[in-house]
Write a protein that holds these residues in place. Structure first.
Motif, PDB file in Angstrom:
ATOM      1  N   TYR A   1       0.835  -1.209   0.000  1.00 12.53           N
ATOM      2  CA  TYR A   1       0.000   0.000   0.000  1.00 12.53           C
ATOM      3  C   TYR A   1       0.867   1.256   0.000  1.00 12.53           C
ATOM      4  N   LYS A   2       0.318   2.290  -0.592  1.00  6.13           N
ATOM      5  CA  LYS A   2       0.878   3.632  -0.497  1.00  6.13           C
ATOM      6  C   LYS A   2       0.130   4.320   0.642  1.00  6.13           C
ATOM      7  N   GLY A   3       0.850   4.729   1.673  1.00  3.01           N
ATOM      8  CA  GLY A   3       0.195   5.155   2.907  1.00  3.01           C
ATOM      9  C   GLY A   3      -0.254   6.598   2.964  1.00  3.01           C
ATOM     10  N   THR A   4      -0.090   7.344   1.878  1.00  2.00           N
ATOM     11  CA  THR A   4      -0.375   8.778   1.881  1.00  2.00           C
ATOM     12  C   THR A   4      -1.782   9.109   2.379  1.00  2.00           C
ATOM     13  N   ASN A   5      -2.767   8.355   1.939  1.00  3.53           N
ATOM     14  CA  ASN A   5      -4.162   8.682   2.237  1.00  3.53           C
ATOM     15  C   ASN A   5      -4.693   8.036   3.511  1.00  3.53           C
ATOM     16  N   TYR A   6      -3.801   7.377   4.289  1.00  5.62           N
ATOM     17  CA  TYR A   6      -4.297   6.599   5.431  1.00  5.62           C
ATOM     18  C   TYR A   6      -3.629   7.026   6.733  1.00  5.62           C
TER      19      TYR A   6
ATOM     20  N   TRP B   1      -1.596   1.868   9.580  1.00  4.75           N
ATOM     21  CA  TRP B   1      -2.127   0.518   9.388  1.00  4.75           C
ATOM     22  C   TRP B   1      -3.289   0.218  10.312  1.00  4.75           C
ATOM     23  N   GLN B   2      -3.134   0.512  11.589  1.00  8.67           N
ATOM     24  CA  GLN B   2      -4.017  -0.045  12.616  1.00  8.67           C
ATOM     25  C   GLN B   2      -5.377   0.639  12.684  1.00  8.67           C
ATOM     26  N   LEU B   3      -6.409  -0.172  12.948  1.00  2.00           N
ATOM     27  CA  LEU B   3      -7.767   0.335  13.113  1.00  2.00           C
ATOM     28  C   LEU B   3      -7.810   1.496  14.094  1.00  2.00           C
ATOM     29  N   GLN B   4      -8.553   2.561  13.720  1.00  2.00           N
ATOM     30  CA  GLN B   4      -8.758   3.699  14.606  1.00  2.00           C
ATOM     31  C   GLN B   4     -10.200   4.152  14.468  1.00  2.00           C
ATOM     32  N   PRO B   5     -10.775   4.680  15.554  1.00  2.00           N
ATOM     33  CA  PRO B   5     -12.219   4.971  15.543  1.00  2.00           C
ATOM     34  C   PRO B   5     -12.651   6.070  14.585  1.00  2.00           C
ATOM     35  N   ASN B   6     -11.813   7.098  14.379  1.00  2.00           N
ATOM     36  CA  ASN B   6     -12.251   8.248  13.591  1.00  2.00           C
ATOM     37  C   ASN B   6     -11.324   8.572  12.426  1.00  2.00           C
ATOM     38  N   ALA B   7     -10.679   7.541  11.872  1.00  2.00           N
ATOM     39  CA  ALA B   7      -9.766   7.761  10.755  1.00  2.00           C
ATOM     40  C   ALA B   7      -9.739   6.519   9.873  1.00  2.00           C
ATOM     41  N   VAL B   8      -9.494   6.726   8.591  1.00  2.07           N
ATOM     42  CA  VAL B   8      -9.435   5.610   7.645  1.00  2.07           C
ATOM     43  C   VAL B   8      -8.050   4.975   7.712  1.00  2.07           C
ATOM     44  N   THR B   9      -8.012   3.645   7.883  1.00  2.00           N
ATOM     45  CA  THR B   9      -6.745   2.924   7.951  1.00  2.00           C
ATOM     46  C   THR B   9      -6.737   1.769   6.954  1.00  2.00           C
ATOM     47  N   VAL B  10      -5.539   1.242   6.691  1.00  2.00           N
ATOM     48  CA  VAL B  10      -5.398   0.133   5.757  1.00  2.00           C
ATOM     49  C   VAL B  10      -6.070  -1.122   6.310  1.00  2.00           C
ATOM     50  N   GLN B  11      -5.917  -1.389   7.585  1.00  2.00           N
ATOM     51  CA  GLN B  11      -6.535  -2.561   8.199  1.00  2.00           C
ATOM     52  C   GLN B  11      -8.054  -2.528   8.056  1.00  2.00           C
ATOM     53  N   GLU B  12      -8.636  -1.370   8.243  1.00  2.00           N
ATOM     54  CA  GLU B  12     -10.089  -1.229   8.113  1.00  2.00           C
ATOM     55  C   GLU B  12     -10.566  -1.597   6.708  1.00  2.00           C
TER      56      GLU B  12
ATOM     57  N   THR C   1       2.269   0.507  10.766  1.00  3.42           N
ATOM     58  CA  THR C   1       2.974   1.650  10.212  1.00  3.42           C
ATOM     59  C   THR C   1       2.201   2.906  10.541  1.00  3.42           C
ATOM     60  N   ASP C   2       2.923   4.013  10.688  1.00  2.00           N
ATOM     61  CA  ASP C   2       2.290   5.283  11.033  1.00  2.00           C
ATOM     62  C   ASP C   2       1.641   5.924   9.811  1.00  2.00           C
ATOM     63  N   ALA C   3       0.878   6.972  10.054  1.00  2.77           N
ATOM     64  CA  ALA C   3       0.234   7.719   8.979  1.00  2.77           C
ATOM     65  C   ALA C   3       1.275   8.194   7.975  1.00  2.77           C
ATOM     66  N   GLY C   4       0.997   7.959   6.695  1.00  4.27           N
ATOM     67  CA  GLY C   4       1.873   8.420   5.632  1.00  4.27           C
ATOM     68  C   GLY C   4       2.992   7.483   5.267  1.00  4.27           C
TER      69      GLY C   4
ATOM     70  N   ASN D   1      -7.083   1.915  -5.373  1.00  6.50           N
ATOM     71  CA  ASN D   1      -5.911   1.602  -6.183  1.00  6.50           C
ATOM     72  C   ASN D   1      -4.592   1.696  -5.422  1.00  6.50           C
ATOM     73  N   ASP D   2      -4.591   2.334  -4.241  1.00  6.61           N
ATOM     74  CA  ASP D   2      -3.345   2.458  -3.493  1.00  6.61           C
ATOM     75  C   ASP D   2      -3.168   1.343  -2.453  1.00  6.61           C
ATOM     76  N   ILE D   3      -4.018   0.310  -2.524  1.00 10.75           N
ATOM     77  CA  ILE D   3      -3.836  -0.910  -1.743  1.00 10.75           C
ATOM     78  C   ILE D   3      -3.991  -2.090  -2.704  1.00 10.75           C
ATOM     79  N   VAL D   4      -3.022  -2.991  -2.749  1.00  8.77           N
ATOM     80  CA  VAL D   4      -3.075  -4.120  -3.675  1.00  8.77           C
ATOM     81  C   VAL D   4      -2.735  -5.414  -2.940  1.00  8.77           C
ATOM     82  N   VAL D   5      -3.615  -6.414  -3.065  1.00  2.00           N
ATOM     83  CA  VAL D   5      -3.337  -7.755  -2.547  1.00  2.00           C
ATOM     84  C   VAL D   5      -2.633  -8.552  -3.629  1.00  2.00           C
ATOM     85  N   TYR D   6      -1.464  -9.126  -3.294  1.00  2.00           N
ATOM     86  CA  TYR D   6      -0.698  -9.897  -4.260  1.00  2.00           C
ATOM     87  C   TYR D   6      -1.017 -11.390  -4.206  1.00  2.00           C
TER      88      TYR D   6
END
Length: 250
Positions: A9-14, A17-28, A50-53, A84-89
């Motif tokens: 994933y490209k982390g710019t928009n997230y 990684w980890q679930l958070q109540p008021n923010a979009v994350t990759v895990q979610e 991983t942290d934001a960004g 498109n910024d998250i891809v499962v291989y």
């Protein structure tokens, strides 16, 4: 049955990684996509956070499901739902007790610095325009990392860990044209460790910190003595290695 997910994933928009109540994350988003496709509640467990960004060109997570999966079909369908910024291989069948976090034997990161300005690299590099860096001294300092195991001085304050020991097996800067990349591998990493190391190594490269002072910073075990953390956008998780014995090949 347990499956490992290999993804990037490209982390710019997230917000990390980890679930958070008021923010979009990759895990979610992975949870939602797999839950829709598999028609049951799926909660994936990641190899780390991983942290934001921050980005990952190779990351793993795992989940359990009762029935065996048609891997190619599931991967195709999940990717159709993901942005498109998250891809499962791939999906990899494993032993029931395999764990993406605890079974990892090595992790590798890259930190990417662009020496100059490039509008197309803003989200994936830290851009330096007015600092001359002594890369030889930065590499000499990086070699010092291999002689230590306690890296508390580079850990985020108040981290909830039982040990600050990490076995760093590789730490080197490589310059190609205008791109300067720090490669580091270890059995484990502390929170914010790589970004704190990069920030401190840049202090060595600019002459602010000597090699002797860099070694004393590590010995001090005090985060206040190390340099500032490098910004998140230049950091990539690039590789996670597992024992081959945990994977089931049919």
């Amino acid at each position: 049955m347990r499956y490992f997910i290999e993804f990037a994933y490209k982390g710019t928009n997230y917000h990390g990684w980890q679930l958070q109540p008021n923010a979009v994350t990759v895990q979610e988003l992975l949870n939602k996509a797999f839950s829709v496709i598999l028609k049951e509640d799926i909660n994936v467990s990641g190899a780390g956070r991983t942290d934001a960004g921050v980005h990952a060109s190779q990351m793993y997570a795992h989940f359990d499901i009762e029935n065996e999966l048609a891997i190619d079909k599931i991967v195709y369908k999940v990717n159709a739902l993901l942005p498109n910024d998250i891809v499962v291989y791939d999906l990899l069948k494993t032993t029931d007790d395999a764990h993406t976090r605890f079974d990892a034997t090595s992790r590798s990161y890259e930190y990417r610095i662009f020496l100059g300005r490039n509008p197309f690299e803003i989200e994936t590099t830290w851009q330096h325009t007015n600092k001359k860096l002594n890369i030889d001294k930065m590499n000499a300092a990086a070699e010092i990392l291999l002689t230590f195991t306690n890296f508390k001085c580079f850990s985020r304050s108040n981290s909830d860990v039982t040990t600050y020991n990490c076995n760093v097996t590789k730490a080197v800067w490589v310059k190609t044209d205008k791109l300067l990349v720090f490669h580091i591998s270890a059995n484990r990493f502390l929170r914010n460790m790589v970004r704190a190391i990069v920030g401190t190594l840049l202090d060595v490269g600019t002459g602010k910190t000597s090699l002797e002072a860099f070694e004393q910073i590590i010995k001090s075990e005090n985060r206040c003595n190390a340099g500032p953390s490098a910004p998140p956008q230049g950091l990539f998780l690039t590789e996670i290695i597992y024992p081959k014995t945990i994977f089931i090949h049919e």
